[in-house]
Design an enzyme around this catalytic site. Structure first.
Site, PDB file in Angstrom:
ATOM      1  CE  LYS A  57      -3.865  -2.313   2.224  1.00 46.49           C
ATOM      2  NZ  LYS A  57      -4.554  -2.651   3.483  1.00 46.49           N
ATOM      3  CD  GLN A 101      -3.271  -4.375   6.434  1.00 47.12           C
ATOM      4  OE1 GLN A 101      -3.295  -3.365   5.738  1.00 47.12           O
ATOM      5  NE2 GLN A 101      -3.774  -5.524   6.012  1.00 47.12           N
ATOM      6  CG  ASP A 124      -9.724  -0.223   4.515  1.00 41.69           C
ATOM      7  OD1 ASP A 124      -9.278  -0.301   3.357  1.00 41.69           O
ATOM      8  OD2 ASP A 124      -9.197  -0.781   5.493  1.00 41.69           O
TER       9      ASP A 124
END
Ligand code: NAD
Length: 299
Positions: A57, A101, A124
């Protein structure tokens, strides 16, 4: 008789195209806004798979010109410490996107942390406010993986209106938002899950079949309607007879490629699209913040 081979839905190539578009958009907006977009990826502990995802990422952020405000915390970090970090990032004007995460060490409450993220920085797209906006059909940050699938289908001009779509999996991360997005695109949607009876009789009706169960080889060719569009969200690490490990999806790719019209590979299908949509969500938040503060006039 000639064997049919499904056309590939190439997520890797599309993700690269999206990244190029974002790069150009960032260069243009940054000149007016005076700073790049910023994404903070919070990781706790040292799960090697998570570390690889985070590196990927951050590398993708650097490639398009998004600044990373990532933080890596030791596994004994407390809930309160993380809540304080999120509170500070919520206020930080350099930061447009925040994500935690997963998985987190057991003593931490991931849902509580997610709830704490400012919804307009929820890169997200998993905060209840953004999921609520999806249910209501309102503008908002969309969950990256299902949004990536929708973008991939759109790229290949696959129409969903009136089609039978089957989603295998009902997680809050993939299955549920996926089903809502397909519904938003006017498909007739069925959700199958671990308690569904006779999965084959359900999947055989699918014009569009999305597999997101996390079980290698769950979907076989006899479960697929000829001419269907088959999207494999699953990412499973398997070890072959020679002890070599590799990534596979939830579908039996080789046999289904002989039945389906379109198919996604693993790797190179939905995975890269998820990252591309994460970057896109960050840029969307960045532009929205600039618009709200009057720095930028979008449209
Ligand atoms: P999860 O474990 O939270 O959910 C799995 C779902 O599959 C559950 O809803 C369960 O009911 C269903 N299921 C389990 N066994 C089943 C069966 N036999 N028949 C029908 N349904 C069954 O997993 P998740 O987080 O939704 O992820 C699913 C898969 O997608 C995993 O392999 C994960 O690694 C992968 N994933 C990929 C991406 C990507 O970017 N490509 C992103 C997120 C998740």
């Amino acid at each position: 008789m000639e064997t049919k081979t499904a056309k590939l839905l190439d997520g890797k190539t599309l993700a690269e195209k999206i990244q190029k578009e974002l790069t150009a958009q960032i260069i243009e907006s940054q000149a007016k806004i005076g700073r790049p977009p910023g994404l903070a990826v919070l990781m706790v502990g040292d799960n090697p798979a998570s570390a690889a995802y985070v590196r990927n990422k951050e590398k993708s952020c650097a490639k398009v010109g998004i600044a990373s405000f990532g933080k890596h915390f030791p596994k004994e970090t407390t809930q309160t410490e993380l809540e304080d970090v999120i509170a500070a990032l919520n206020q930080d004007e350099q930061v447009d996107g925040i994500l935690v995460q997963l998985p987190l060490p057991e003593h931490l409450d991931a849902v509580k942390l997610l709830h704490q993220i400012e919804p307009d920085k929820d890169a997200d797209g998993l905060h209840p406010v953004n999921l609520g906006r999806l249910v209501r059909g309102e503008r908002g940050l969309r969950s990256c993986t299902p949004a990536g699938v929708m973008r991939l289908l759109a790229e290949y001009e696959i129409s969903l209106r009136g089609k039978q779509a089957v989603v295998v999996g009902r997680s809050i991360l993939v299955g549920k938002p996926m089903a809502l997005m397909l519904l938003e695109a006017d498909a007739t949607v069925t959700i199958a899950h671990s308690r569904s009876q006779d999965l084959k009789s359900i999947t055989q009706n699918a014009d569009v079949l999305i597999a997101a169960a996390g079980l290698p080889g769950l979907i076989t060719a006899d479960m697929v309607k000829p001419g269907a569009v088959v999207v494999d969200v699953g990412i499973n690490r398997v070890t072959d007879a020679h002890g070599k490990s590799r990534l596979v999806g939830d579908i039996n790719f080789a046999s289904i490629a002989g039945v389906a019209e379109y198919i996604t590979p693993v790797p190179g299908g939905v995975g890269p699209m998820t990252v591309a949509l994460l970057l896109q969500n960050t840029v969307t938040s960045y532009l929205q913040a600039a618009e709200e503060s009057g720095v930028l006039n979008v449209k």
